[in-house]
Design a protein around this motif. Structure first.
Motif, PDB file in Angstrom:
ATOM      1  N   LEU A  76     -16.829  18.372   1.809  1.00 51.82           N
ATOM      2  CA  LEU A  76     -16.481  17.041   0.690  1.00 51.82           C
ATOM      3  C   LEU A  76     -15.283  16.659   1.473  1.00 51.82           C
ATOM      4  O   LEU A  76     -14.321  17.396   1.509  1.00 51.82           O
ATOM      5  CB  LEU A  76     -16.694  17.469  -0.352  1.00 51.82           C
ATOM      6  CG  LEU A  76     -15.986  16.686  -1.521  1.00 51.82           C
ATOM      7  CD1 LEU A  76     -17.063  15.418  -1.882  1.00 51.82           C
ATOM      8  CD2 LEU A  76     -15.708  17.443  -2.911  1.00 51.82           C
ATOM      9  N   LEU A  77     -15.119  15.276   1.518  1.00 51.00           N
ATOM     10  CA  LEU A  77     -14.040  14.686   2.080  1.00 51.00           C
ATOM     11  C   LEU A  77     -13.759  13.387   1.505  1.00 51.00           C
ATOM     12  O   LEU A  77     -14.730  12.732   1.268  1.00 51.00           O
ATOM     13  CB  LEU A  77     -13.911  14.957   3.669  1.00 51.00           C
ATOM     14  CG  LEU A  77     -15.062  14.129   4.623  1.00 51.00           C
ATOM     15  CD1 LEU A  77     -14.935  12.892   4.353  1.00 51.00           C
ATOM     16  CD2 LEU A  77     -15.011  14.628   5.816  1.00 51.00           C
ATOM     17  N   ALA A  78     -12.503  12.769   1.848  1.00 52.12           N
ATOM     18  CA  ALA A  78     -12.175  11.484   1.397  1.00 52.12           C
ATOM     19  C   ALA A  78     -11.868  10.815   2.899  1.00 52.12           C
ATOM     20  O   ALA A  78     -11.502  11.385   3.887  1.00 52.12           O
ATOM     21  CB  ALA A  78     -10.654  11.325   0.700  1.00 52.12           C
ATOM     22  N   GLU A  79     -12.465   9.650   2.900  1.00 46.46           N
ATOM     23  CA  GLU A  79     -12.489   8.791   4.019  1.00 46.46           C
ATOM     24  C   GLU A  79     -11.955   7.523   3.703  1.00 46.46           C
ATOM     25  O   GLU A  79     -12.366   6.716   2.853  1.00 46.46           O
ATOM     26  CB  GLU A  79     -13.904   8.535   4.534  1.00 46.46           C
ATOM     27  CG  GLU A  79     -13.926   7.910   5.957  1.00 46.46           C
ATOM     28  CD  GLU A  79     -15.324   7.890   6.483  1.00 46.46           C
ATOM     29  OE1 GLU A  79     -15.922   8.590   7.244  1.00 46.46           O
ATOM     30  OE2 GLU A  79     -15.904   6.779   6.001  1.00 46.46           O
ATOM     31  N   ILE A  80     -10.868   7.138   4.918  1.00 50.29           N
ATOM     32  CA  ILE A  80     -10.097   5.784   4.859  1.00 50.29           C
ATOM     33  C   ILE A  80     -10.520   5.192   6.058  1.00 50.29           C
ATOM     34  O   ILE A  80     -10.521   5.708   7.084  1.00 50.29           O
ATOM     35  CB  ILE A  80      -8.718   6.138   4.720  1.00 50.29           C
ATOM     36  CG1 ILE A  80      -8.438   6.898   3.321  1.00 50.29           C
ATOM     37  CG2 ILE A  80      -7.978   4.703   4.544  1.00 50.29           C
ATOM     38  CD1 ILE A  80      -7.189   7.601   3.307  1.00 50.29           C
ATOM     39  N   GLN A  81     -11.008   3.921   6.084  1.00 51.47           N
ATOM     40  CA  GLN A  81     -11.614   3.347   7.342  1.00 51.47           C
ATOM     41  C   GLN A  81     -11.256   1.804   7.110  1.00 51.47           C
ATOM     42  O   GLN A  81     -11.049   0.955   6.088  1.00 51.47           O
ATOM     43  CB  GLN A  81     -12.864   3.830   7.556  1.00 51.47           C
ATOM     44  CG  GLN A  81     -13.913   3.293   6.373  1.00 51.47           C
ATOM     45  CD  GLN A  81     -15.236   3.110   6.647  1.00 51.47           C
ATOM     46  OE1 GLN A  81     -16.163   4.030   6.504  1.00 51.47           O
ATOM     47  NE2 GLN A  81     -15.545   1.895   7.105  1.00 51.47           N
ATOM     48  N   GLN A  82     -11.415   1.222   8.206  1.00 49.13           N
ATOM     49  CA  GLN A  82     -11.488  -0.302   8.424  1.00 49.13           C
ATOM     50  C   GLN A  82     -12.640  -0.762   7.600  1.00 49.13           C
ATOM     51  O   GLN A  82     -13.779   0.042   7.519  1.00 49.13           O
ATOM     52  CB  GLN A  82     -11.499  -0.635   9.915  1.00 49.13           C
ATOM     53  CG  GLN A  82     -10.284  -0.867  10.650  1.00 49.13           C
ATOM     54  CD  GLN A  82     -10.436  -1.171  12.001  1.00 49.13           C
ATOM     55  OE1 GLN A  82     -11.106  -0.310  12.908  1.00 49.13           O
ATOM     56  NE2 GLN A  82     -10.660  -2.382  12.309  1.00 49.13           N
ATOM     57  N   THR A  83     -12.631  -1.935   6.965  1.00 50.24           N
ATOM     58  CA  THR A  83     -13.882  -2.390   6.316  1.00 50.24           C
ATOM     59  C   THR A  83     -15.067  -2.824   7.253  1.00 50.24           C
ATOM     60  O   THR A  83     -15.171  -3.891   8.171  1.00 50.24           O
ATOM     61  CB  THR A  83     -13.645  -3.707   5.508  1.00 50.24           C
ATOM     62  OG1 THR A  83     -12.934  -3.339   4.610  1.00 50.24           O
ATOM     63  CG2 THR A  83     -15.085  -4.203   5.087  1.00 50.24           C
ATOM     64  N   SER A  84     -16.049  -1.899   7.815  1.00 48.90           N
ATOM     65  CA  SER A  84     -16.957  -2.033   8.792  1.00 48.90           C
ATOM     66  C   SER A  84     -18.032  -0.795   8.191  1.00 48.90           C
ATOM     67  O   SER A  84     -17.666   0.208   7.855  1.00 48.90           O
ATOM     68  CB  SER A  84     -16.257  -1.622  10.059  1.00 48.90           C
ATOM     69  OG  SER A  84     -17.526  -1.704  11.000  1.00 48.90           O
ATOM     70  N   ASP A  85     -19.277  -1.199   8.440  1.00 48.17           N
ATOM     71  CA  ASP A  85     -20.411  -0.130   8.331  1.00 48.17           C
ATOM     72  C   ASP A  85     -21.348  -0.099   9.585  1.00 48.17           C
ATOM     73  O   ASP A  85     -22.543   0.215   9.733  1.00 48.17           O
ATOM     74  CB  ASP A  85     -21.525  -0.622   7.235  1.00 48.17           C
ATOM     75  CG  ASP A  85     -22.265   0.666   6.767  1.00 48.17           C
ATOM     76  OD1 ASP A  85     -21.563   1.481   6.631  1.00 48.17           O
ATOM     77  OD2 ASP A  85     -23.251   0.278   6.053  1.00 48.17           O
ATOM     78  N   ILE A  86     -20.393  -0.134  10.846  1.00 52.77           N
ATOM     79  CA  ILE A  86     -21.090  -0.152  12.077  1.00 52.77           C
ATOM     80  C   ILE A  86     -21.016   1.317  12.650  1.00 52.77           C
ATOM     81  O   ILE A  86     -19.737   1.849  12.890  1.00 52.77           O
ATOM     82  CB  ILE A  86     -20.452  -1.187  13.176  1.00 52.77           C
ATOM     83  CG1 ILE A  86     -20.463  -2.694  12.488  1.00 52.77           C
ATOM     84  CG2 ILE A  86     -21.197  -1.190  14.217  1.00 52.77           C
ATOM     85  CD1 ILE A  86     -22.027  -3.141  12.060  1.00 52.77           C
ATOM     86  N   THR A  87     -22.010   1.905  12.730  1.00 55.58           N
ATOM     87  CA  THR A  87     -22.091   3.224  13.389  1.00 55.58           C
ATOM     88  C   THR A  87     -22.914   3.403  14.456  1.00 55.58           C
ATOM     89  O   THR A  87     -24.390   2.616  14.388  1.00 55.58           O
ATOM     90  CB  THR A  87     -22.488   4.143  12.238  1.00 55.58           C
ATOM     91  OG1 THR A  87     -21.488   4.304  11.249  1.00 55.58           O
ATOM     92  CG2 THR A  87     -22.897   5.585  12.960  1.00 55.58           C
ATOM     93  N   TYR A  88     -22.710   4.090  15.642  1.00 58.00           N
ATOM     94  CA  TYR A  88     -23.805   4.142  16.685  1.00 58.00           C
ATOM     95  C   TYR A  88     -24.151   5.592  16.491  1.00 58.00           C
ATOM     96  O   TYR A  88     -23.438   6.592  16.887  1.00 58.00           O
ATOM     97  CB  TYR A  88     -23.031   3.944  18.056  1.00 58.00           C
ATOM     98  CG  TYR A  88     -22.881   2.366  18.163  1.00 58.00           C
ATOM     99  CD1 TYR A  88     -23.492   1.300  17.434  1.00 58.00           C
ATOM    100  CD2 TYR A  88     -21.887   1.943  19.173  1.00 58.00           C
ATOM    101  CE1 TYR A  88     -23.026   0.106  17.764  1.00 58.00           C
ATOM    102  CE2 TYR A  88     -21.516   0.529  19.584  1.00 58.00           C
ATOM    103  CZ  TYR A  88     -22.217   0.031  18.853  1.00 58.00           C
ATOM    104  OH  TYR A  88     -21.866  -1.904  18.900  1.00 58.00           O
ATOM    105  N   ARG A  89     -25.402   5.882  16.121  1.00 57.03           N
ATOM    106  CA  ARG A  89     -26.003   7.190  16.185  1.00 57.03           C
ATOM    107  C   ARG A  89     -26.615   7.482  17.533  1.00 57.03           C
ATOM    108  O   ARG A  89     -27.390   7.116  17.881  1.00 57.03           O
ATOM    109  CB  ARG A  89     -27.028   7.273  14.943  1.00 57.03           C
ATOM    110  CG  ARG A  89     -27.583   8.699  14.657  1.00 57.03           C
ATOM    111  CD  ARG A  89     -28.706   8.570  13.614  1.00 57.03           C
ATOM    112  NE  ARG A  89     -28.250   7.778  12.409  1.00 57.03           N
ATOM    113  CZ  ARG A  89     -28.608   6.640  11.730  1.00 57.03           C
ATOM    114  NH1 ARG A  89     -29.729   6.218  12.385  1.00 57.03           N
ATOM    115  NH2 ARG A  89     -28.117   6.216  10.758  1.00 57.03           N
TER     116      ARG A  89
END
Length: 323
Positions: A187-200
């Motif tokens: 369980l974690l907290a994530e801080i990121q740029q505003t983006s929902d782009i992921t390469y799986r």
């Protein structure tokens, strides 16, 4: 007439995920009937998933509307010049009951060219981890595109990945291009740029309820992977009480660790909004006669126009974030 800005809380945007579990509900008290809650988006300006204010006179207004209305008063002059009416950060809590897919994120240049999006630099703060739970970050040996593709095509990718066992408080900085995954039991907290782009690139051969494999992004990923990145993703930091202890500072955000057991005066000198993520205990944010409580699993946004405030707690652990 504009309402006066104040510390803002938002309704969580909860996401059902194939790998999600119960901890967001049981440990962080998120109210949901979804069976597998994997993510709680705490502050978001992602298209289609814009946060809605949950407290005070601006209740029910969207973060997008606040940006359009308050502009630099909300996010700061320099941020408004750079980002305009787009909030630059996405704040999440993530519960992995099962392993997430092996993935990476493109940089700003690739994301803009391919997806009209920001890139996705991010960081993780582990809030709880089951025994022997791990994170996957980077490779366990010197890597080349040829060796990577050989293992990918032979279905032996996991043999070249780096697995780190983790515990509460462990912190990781995930730069664009770095291969990574959150392991089961974290369980974690994530801080990121505003983006929902992921390469799986690999998903443990999972299928959905209809028997379909999830989409992989093999071709898109090969140009985005950092094959020769430094081993600097584990974050060491001080834990001195009642002061900001540096965690991560990068062009996209700065995050500090803040352990509070008193009344602590804060001054915003950053020309930025400030975000506080409560990862343990609870605290009061006080501005004059106005007090807002923030408990474990909650997030609060302090507009840039508010430059002095107090944090009061008997025992609280906060992540302090600004741009």
């Amino acid at each position: 007439m504009k309402n006066t800005l104040y510390p803002l809380k938002f309704h969580p945007i909860l996401k059902d995920k194939i790998w999600g579990g119960e901890k967001l509900k049981s440990l962080l008290h998120k109210d949901s009937k979804l069976p597998n809650v994997g993510e709680s988006w705490e502050i978001s300006d992602v298209d289609g998933d814009t946060s809605i204010v949950s407290n005070g006179s601006l209740e029910s207004q969207s973060l997008k509307h606040l940006l359009n209305t308050y502009k630099a008063d909300l996010i700061g002059e320099k941020n408004y010049r750079q980002f305009g009416d787009k909030f630059p950060l996405l704040i999440k809590f993530i519960d992995a009951k099962e392993d997430l897919s092996i993935q990476l994120h493109p940089n700003d240049e690739l994301a803009a060219k391919r997806h009209n999006s920001f890139g996705k630099t991010e960081m993780w703060y582990v809030m709880q981890a089951d025994k022997d739970a791990n994170l996957i970050v980077d490779f366990n040996q010197k890597m080349t595109p040829e060796l990577y593709l050989e293992h990918l095509n032979n279905n032996s990718l996991t043999e070249i990945l780096n697995f780190d066992k983790v515990k509460t408080g462990d912190t990781y900085f995930i730069e664009v291009g770095r291969v990574h995954a959150i392991g089961a039991g974290v369980l974690l907290a994530e801080i990121q740029q505003t983006s929902d782009i992921t390469y799986r690139i690999y998903d443990w051969d999972r299928t959905d309820d209809a028997g379909n494999a999830r989409e992989l992004h093999t071709e898109l990923a090969i140009d985005a992977i950092g094959f020769d990145m430094p081993d600097n993703f584990r974050v060491s930091y001080d834990t001195t009480f009642n002061q900001s202890n540096a965690l991560v500072s990068c062009p996209y955000f700065t995050t500090n660790y803040l352990k509070v057991d008193t009344e602590l005066a804060r001054e915003n000198t950053y020309d930025s909004f400030m975000i506080y993520i409560c990862v343990d205990g609870e605290a009061e944010i006080k501005i004059g006669e106005v007090t807002q409580i923030i408990k474990k699993g909650e997030t609060i946004l302090i507009p840039a126009a508010i430059t002095t405030f107090q944090i009061v707690a008997e025992d609280a652990t906060l992540l302090e974030v600004y741009v």
